[in-house]
Write a protein that holds these residues in place. Structure first.
Motif, PDB file in Angstrom:
ATOM      1  N   ASN A 129       0.843  -1.200   0.000  1.00 52.06           N
ATOM      2  CA  ASN A 129       0.000   0.000   0.000  1.00 52.06           C
ATOM      3  C   ASN A 129       0.881   1.254   0.000  1.00 52.06           C
ATOM      4  OD1 ASN A 129      -2.350   1.570   0.167  1.00 52.06           O
ATOM      5  ND2 ASN A 129      -2.193   1.688   2.389  1.00 52.06           N
ATOM      6  N   GLN A 131       1.976   4.957   0.787  1.00 52.84           N
ATOM      7  CA  GLN A 131       1.746   5.906   1.872  1.00 52.84           C
ATOM      8  C   GLN A 131       2.799   7.009   1.817  1.00 52.84           C
ATOM      9  OE1 GLN A 131       2.126   3.077   5.111  1.00 52.84           O
ATOM     10  NE2 GLN A 131      -0.090   3.114   5.470  1.00 52.84           N
ATOM     11  N   SER A 199      -2.749   1.877  -6.512  1.00 55.97           N
ATOM     12  CA  SER A 199      -2.911   2.313  -5.118  1.00 55.97           C
ATOM     13  C   SER A 199      -4.293   1.969  -4.585  1.00 55.97           C
ATOM     14  CB  SER A 199      -2.669   3.820  -5.006  1.00 55.97           C
ATOM     15  OG  SER A 199      -1.307   4.128  -5.163  1.00 55.97           O
ATOM     16  N   ALA A 203      -4.913  -0.098  -1.227  1.00 55.29           N
ATOM     17  CA  ALA A 203      -5.569   0.618  -0.129  1.00 55.29           C
ATOM     18  C   ALA A 203      -6.821  -0.115   0.345  1.00 55.29           C
ATOM     19  CB  ALA A 203      -5.929   2.042  -0.574  1.00 55.29           C
ATOM     20  N   ASP A 208      -6.664   1.141   4.291  1.00 49.39           N
ATOM     21  CA  ASP A 208      -5.904   2.315   4.709  1.00 49.39           C
ATOM     22  C   ASP A 208      -6.056   3.379   3.628  1.00 49.39           C
ATOM     23  OD1 ASP A 208      -4.143   4.255   5.518  1.00 49.39           O
ATOM     24  OD2 ASP A 208      -2.424   2.912   5.771  1.00 49.39           O
ATOM     25  N   ASP A 210      -5.475   6.810   4.085  1.00 57.30           N
ATOM     26  CA  ASP A 210      -4.829   8.071   4.446  1.00 57.30           C
ATOM     27  C   ASP A 210      -4.262   8.759   3.198  1.00 57.30           C
ATOM     28  OD1 ASP A 210      -5.428   7.583   7.050  1.00 57.30           O
ATOM     29  OD2 ASP A 210      -3.403   6.961   7.646  1.00 57.30           O
ATOM     30  N   HIS A 212      -5.368   9.281   0.389  1.00 60.27           N
ATOM     31  CA  HIS A 212      -5.513   8.500  -0.844  1.00 60.27           C
ATOM     32  C   HIS A 212      -5.768   9.394  -2.067  1.00 60.27           C
ATOM     33  CE1 HIS A 212      -6.210   4.899  -3.211  1.00 60.27           C
ATOM     34  NE2 HIS A 212      -7.343   5.393  -3.636  1.00 60.27           N
TER      35      HIS A 212
END
Length: 270
Positions: A129, A131, A199, A203, A208, A210, A212
């Motif tokens: 993922n 980040q 992504s 995700a 998750d 955050d 995005h």
């Protein structure tokens, strides 16, 4: 009404066999991208994953997929590429939207397979993922992803320019190298997504989200900007069919033509 149908791409829906092949190719390409690419981000030994390994894996996977499936769908494999092509009219709106949908579904399927085939303790790593790293703000992340999308689509436009036929043999390699360079440079900044669908799949599996939006807005706007700049500033001029043939004439061809001409003259001698 006819022009509207052509602009939107309604007529593309009539050629169902060709369209479904293209959609299947985009789906499968994203399955393989997220499985192999994100697998390179997971370390089963507990040691940090090498950034070079990640960059090579993503670059090589894209190279392989473009070389294999480019003739079926154009091998966009990326909503940023599709959005860029839509902005300059290289793909219809309807077809582009369908491409983006199946790209996201393919990425989700690829990340799902990766999760199913890895031990549960490794799932905590996020399975690739993307980040933002510590101290990077969302705006900075957006800027990084913008330029990643920009350079990728700029390369795609350059090597796929119909007036540059000599660039076609190296197109898949150039695109794969652009992906590899992007990862080498920025994988420690944002995870070097370059690809909103890639992504999205990660995700959703990691649950998750955050920042995005960075991984959608950045690459898509970068891709659109690159496509528009290339079309209006850098497009190769049309050379016409004769000039294209001349461009492919090699020294060996010229020698062969001269040899045949000499043989003809010799045959006509008494």
């Amino acid at each position: 009404m006819g022009n509207l149908h052509e602009t939107l791409g309604i007529n593309d829906l009539k050629s169902k066999n060709t369209l479904w092949k293209a959609l299947l190719a985009e789906f499968l390409a994203n399955v393989l991208l997220n499985f192999f690419g994100c697998a390179s981000c997971v370390s089963a030994t507990g040691k940090p994953t090498s950034f070079v390994l990640i960059a090579l894996t993503f670059g090589l996977v894209i190279f392989i997929l473009v070389q294999t499936l480019g003739h079926v769908s154009g091998a966009h494999i990326n909503p940023a590429v599709t959005a860029g092509m839509m902005s300059v009219g290289n793909i219809s709106i309807v077809k582009g939207i369908l491409y983006i949908i199946v790209q996201c579904l393919g990425s989700l399927a690829g990340s799902s397979v990766l999760k199913a085939l890895t031990p549960e303790p490794l799932h905590s790593t996020g399975l690739g993922n993307t980040q933002l790293q510590d101290d990077f703000t969302p705006v900075q992340g957006f800027g990084v992803e913008f330029f990643l999308g920009f350079v990728l689509v700029l390369v795609v436009c350059g090597v796929c320019d119909p007036n540059r036929p000599e660039a076609k043999p190296a197109a898949a390699l150039a695109i794969g190298m652009a992906v590899g360079v992007g990862h080498l440079a920025t994988v420690d900044f944002t995870g070097s997504s370059m690809n909103p669908a890639r992504s999205f799949g990660s995700a959703l599996i990691a649950n998750d989200w955050d920042d995005h939006w960075v991984y959608w807005v950045g690459p898509v706007l970068g891709g659109i900007a690159a496509a528009l700049i290339y079309k209006h500033a850098f497009s190769a001029p049309s050379l016409g069919p004769l000039k294209i043939i001349e461009r492919y004439t090699t020294t060996a061809d010229e020698k062969e033509l001269k040899r045949l001409d000499v043989n003809r003259r010799d045959e006509n001698l008494p």
